[in-house]
Design an enzyme around this catalytic site. Structure first.
Site, PDB file in Angstrom:
ATOM      1  N   ARG A 159     -12.716   2.564  -6.071  1.00  0.00           N
ATOM      2  CA  ARG A 159     -13.255   1.265  -5.649  1.00  0.00           C
ATOM      3  C   ARG A 159     -13.172   1.102  -4.129  1.00  0.00           C
ATOM      4  O   ARG A 159     -14.148   0.747  -3.476  1.00  0.00           O
ATOM      5  CB  ARG A 159     -12.474   0.136  -6.337  1.00  0.00           C
ATOM      6  CG  ARG A 159     -12.887  -0.096  -7.788  1.00  0.00           C
ATOM      7  CD  ARG A 159     -11.870  -0.937  -8.536  1.00  0.00           C
ATOM      8  NE  ARG A 159     -11.167  -1.855  -7.658  1.00  0.00           N
ATOM      9  CZ  ARG A 159     -11.618  -3.058  -7.291  1.00  0.00           C
ATOM     10  NH1 ARG A 159     -12.766  -3.498  -7.739  1.00  0.00           N
ATOM     11  NH2 ARG A 159     -10.910  -3.820  -6.493  1.00  0.00           N
ATOM     12  N   ILE A 160     -11.985   1.400  -3.568  1.00  0.00           N
ATOM     13  CA  ILE A 160     -11.827   1.215  -2.121  1.00  0.00           C
ATOM     14  C   ILE A 160     -12.532   2.342  -1.368  1.00  0.00           C
ATOM     15  O   ILE A 160     -13.266   2.095  -0.410  1.00  0.00           O
ATOM     16  CB  ILE A 160     -10.324   1.146  -1.742  1.00  0.00           C
ATOM     17  CG1 ILE A 160      -9.668  -0.072  -2.408  1.00  0.00           C
ATOM     18  CG2 ILE A 160     -10.150   1.087  -0.236  1.00  0.00           C
ATOM     19  CD1 ILE A 160      -8.151  -0.132  -2.291  1.00  0.00           C
ATOM     20  N   ASP A 180     -13.036  13.694  -5.077  1.00  0.00           N
ATOM     21  CA  ASP A 180     -12.450  12.883  -6.151  1.00  0.00           C
ATOM     22  C   ASP A 180     -12.603  13.676  -7.438  1.00  0.00           C
ATOM     23  O   ASP A 180     -13.492  14.531  -7.551  1.00  0.00           O
ATOM     24  CB  ASP A 180     -13.177  11.526  -6.259  1.00  0.00           C
ATOM     25  CG  ASP A 180     -12.358  10.504  -7.044  1.00  0.00           C
ATOM     26  OD1 ASP A 180     -12.022  10.768  -8.210  1.00  0.00           O
ATOM     27  OD2 ASP A 180     -12.051   9.438  -6.479  1.00  0.00           O
ATOM     28  N   ALA A 238      -3.356   4.353   1.582  1.00  0.00           N
ATOM     29  CA  ALA A 238      -3.150   4.359   0.127  1.00  0.00           C
ATOM     30  C   ALA A 238      -1.653   4.316  -0.208  1.00  0.00           C
ATOM     31  O   ALA A 238      -1.110   3.235  -0.472  1.00  0.00           O
ATOM     32  CB  ALA A 238      -3.830   5.572  -0.488  1.00  0.00           C
ATOM     33  N   ARG A 239      -0.992   5.454  -0.168  1.00  0.00           N
ATOM     34  CA  ARG A 239       0.437   5.497  -0.478  1.00  0.00           C
ATOM     35  C   ARG A 239       1.119   6.514   0.423  1.00  0.00           C
ATOM     36  O   ARG A 239       0.606   7.612   0.652  1.00  0.00           O
ATOM     37  CB  ARG A 239       0.654   5.898  -1.950  1.00  0.00           C
ATOM     38  CG  ARG A 239       0.461   4.769  -2.930  1.00  0.00           C
ATOM     39  CD  ARG A 239       1.555   3.700  -2.791  1.00  0.00           C
ATOM     40  NE  ARG A 239       1.337   2.549  -3.641  1.00  0.00           N
ATOM     41  CZ  ARG A 239       0.647   1.461  -3.304  1.00  0.00           C
ATOM     42  NH1 ARG A 239       0.096   1.370  -2.117  1.00  0.00           N
ATOM     43  NH2 ARG A 239       0.516   0.456  -4.145  1.00  0.00           N
ATOM     44  N   ASP A 263      -0.942   2.683   7.090  1.00  0.00           N
ATOM     45  CA  ASP A 263      -0.594   1.321   6.670  1.00  0.00           C
ATOM     46  C   ASP A 263       0.566   1.368   5.676  1.00  0.00           C
ATOM     47  O   ASP A 263       0.983   0.337   5.164  1.00  0.00           O
ATOM     48  CB  ASP A 263      -1.821   0.647   6.018  1.00  0.00           C
ATOM     49  CG  ASP A 263      -1.577  -0.836   5.747  1.00  0.00           C
ATOM     50  OD1 ASP A 263      -1.102  -1.529   6.665  1.00  0.00           O
ATOM     51  OD2 ASP A 263      -1.839  -1.297   4.616  1.00  0.00           O
ATOM     52  N   GLU A 268       9.406   1.617   3.123  1.00  0.00           N
ATOM     53  CA  GLU A 268       8.969   0.394   3.811  1.00  0.00           C
ATOM     54  C   GLU A 268       9.597  -0.889   3.269  1.00  0.00           C
ATOM     55  O   GLU A 268       9.607  -1.902   3.970  1.00  0.00           O
ATOM     56  CB  GLU A 268       7.438   0.280   3.801  1.00  0.00           C
ATOM     57  CG  GLU A 268       6.835   0.110   2.430  1.00  0.00           C
ATOM     58  CD  GLU A 268       5.299   0.186   2.439  1.00  0.00           C
ATOM     59  OE1 GLU A 268       4.728   0.916   3.261  1.00  0.00           O
ATOM     60  OE2 GLU A 268       4.694  -0.479   1.594  1.00  0.00           O
ATOM     61  N   HIS A 299       1.667  -2.479   6.146  1.00  0.00           N
ATOM     62  CA  HIS A 299       1.123  -2.624   4.782  1.00  0.00           C
ATOM     63  C   HIS A 299       0.371  -3.963   4.651  1.00  0.00           C
ATOM     64  O   HIS A 299       0.675  -4.788   3.781  1.00  0.00           O
ATOM     65  CB  HIS A 299       2.221  -2.512   3.721  1.00  0.00           C
ATOM     66  CG  HIS A 299       1.674  -2.042   2.396  1.00  0.00           C
ATOM     67  ND1 HIS A 299       2.359  -1.234   1.535  1.00  0.00           N
ATOM     68  CD2 HIS A 299       0.475  -2.271   1.785  1.00  0.00           C
ATOM     69  CE1 HIS A 299       1.631  -0.988   0.465  1.00  0.00           C
ATOM     70  NE2 HIS A 299       0.475  -1.617   0.599  1.00  0.00           N
TER      71      HIS A 299
END
Ligand code: NAI
Length: 332
Positions: A159-160, A180, A238-239, A263, A268, A299
């Site tokens: 989606r993103i 993907d 993302a992560r 981000d 964190e 984030h």
């Protein structure tokens, strides 16, 4: 029903009360626990008669803490986020804790932030700001690169990722490649799918939008960095655990990675504690903040008006549905 909100959850209880009272008056009472969820703070659940939590974390902790949370009386956990990789559903099912999350919200929020980081890195934005603040008006070394002469690789075109690809197409990138496991038709209008190695080898900018799972954890490591172009720009919204940060820092030092936008950073959650004045509580972050070729944001990619409204509504609806025995696609 009483719902506890530990400090890991951005914005605290006040974020959820307004919509909750409007949609489900008198249904939930939200309590702020002014601390992170730990073995030492789990007693607040029992003491306050809390049966539900709104909870987010950036990484998994030991199952024994969830056991204590269940013993203290929690039956429902609502995750106010898409990313729920910190929840081990096998453990939660054994403990009889029902869990909801936010299956989707404004993908534009994270996507626009990602494009901002990409452009900021290309334009040496951090260095520009630092120079202006020091009354240094030289433009030496600030020559930027234009996207129309660059190949951008997007890893994870869900989606993103697909929103980022559509946005980037508007900048007229020379080429956009996507990797993907599940190609989407709408992405093919703007990007060319390729295997991971090909995307790593061809791209001048690599953007990470894939989920964190056992296949993607540490997917960027010494071996995969070796396949990238010298001076490549990496952006991860993302992560944190997609990256082996030791390898990344080594590659920044060697110039193999030209610039880095993050981000998300490992550990964190500690940044939600009140910091000691003038002291960065995360050594890794302290290292990154000392580098002009790195931009770190706290984030906040998700944190826009539209996304926040979606998140609050879905989180509170999730709690209401779970507590009334209604199963929806927001329940894990
Ligand atoms: P999504 O589920 O729509 O897309 C994730 C994509 O990753 C899917 O297309 C999936 O096929 C792909 N994927 C799965 N395994 C893969 C693999 N081994 N290699 C490559 N791709 C793989 O999720 P969405 O909504 O696009 O979110 C993506 C991630 O963004 C979330 O998992 C979350 O970690 C992160 N996120 C970050 C936020 C922030 O504020 N920084 C806010 C929201 C999400």
């Amino acid at each position: 029903m009483k719902i506890g909100v530990y400090k890991e959850c951005n914005g605290g209880a006040v974020r959820f009360r307004g919509y909750s009272e409007k949609a489900y008056p008198g249904e939930f009472e939200y309590l702020d626990f002014d601390t992170l969820l730990t073995d030492e703070s789990v007693h607040l659940i029992r003491e306050n008669g809390v049966e539900g939590l709104i909870y987010f974390n950036d990484h998994r902790f030991d199952a024994s803490l969830w056991e204590k949370v269940a013993e203290a009386g929690v039956k429902y956990v609502a995750v106010p986020a898409v990313g729920h990789d910190f929840i081990d559903m096998e453990v939660m099912r054994k403990l009889g804790i029902r869990v909801s999350y936010v299956p989707g919200y404004s993908p534009n929020a994270v996507s626009e932030h990602t494009v901002m980081l990409t452009l900021a890195l290309l334009r040496h934005f951090r260095e520009q700001i630092c120079r202006m603040e020091k009354n240094d008006y030289r433009i030496d070394d600030l020559r930027a690169r234009e996207l129309r002469s660059m190949t951008v690789g997007v890893i994870g075109a869900g989606r993103i990722g697909s929103t980022t690809i559509r946005t980037l197409a508007g900048f007229g990138c020379a080429k956009i490649c996507a990797y993907d496991l599940y190609p989407r038709d709408e992405v093919k209008a703007y990007a060319e799918y390729a295997d991971l190695d090909a995307v790593l080898e061809k791209s001048d900018v690599l953007i990470f939008h894939c989920v964190l799972n056992e296949k993607t954890r540490n997917m960027i490591n010494r071996e995969t960095i070796a396949k990238m172009k010298p001076g490549v720009i990496l952006v991860n919204t993302a992560r944190a655990d997609l990256f082996d940060m030791e390898a990344i820092i080594e590659a920044l030092d060697e110039g193999k990675i030209g610039a880095l936008g993050l981000d998300v950073i490992d550990g964190e959650s500690i940044l939600k504690e009140d910091p000691l004045p003038g002291k960065c509580p995360l050594p890794l972050l302290e290292n990154l903040l000392g580098r002009p070729d790195v931009i770190y944001t706290r984030h906040t990619a998700f944190f826009t008006d539209r996304a926040d409204e979606d998140i609050i509504r879905t989180t509170v609806d999730g709690l209401y549905n779970m507590t009334h025995g209604v199963r929806t696609n927001a329940e894990l």
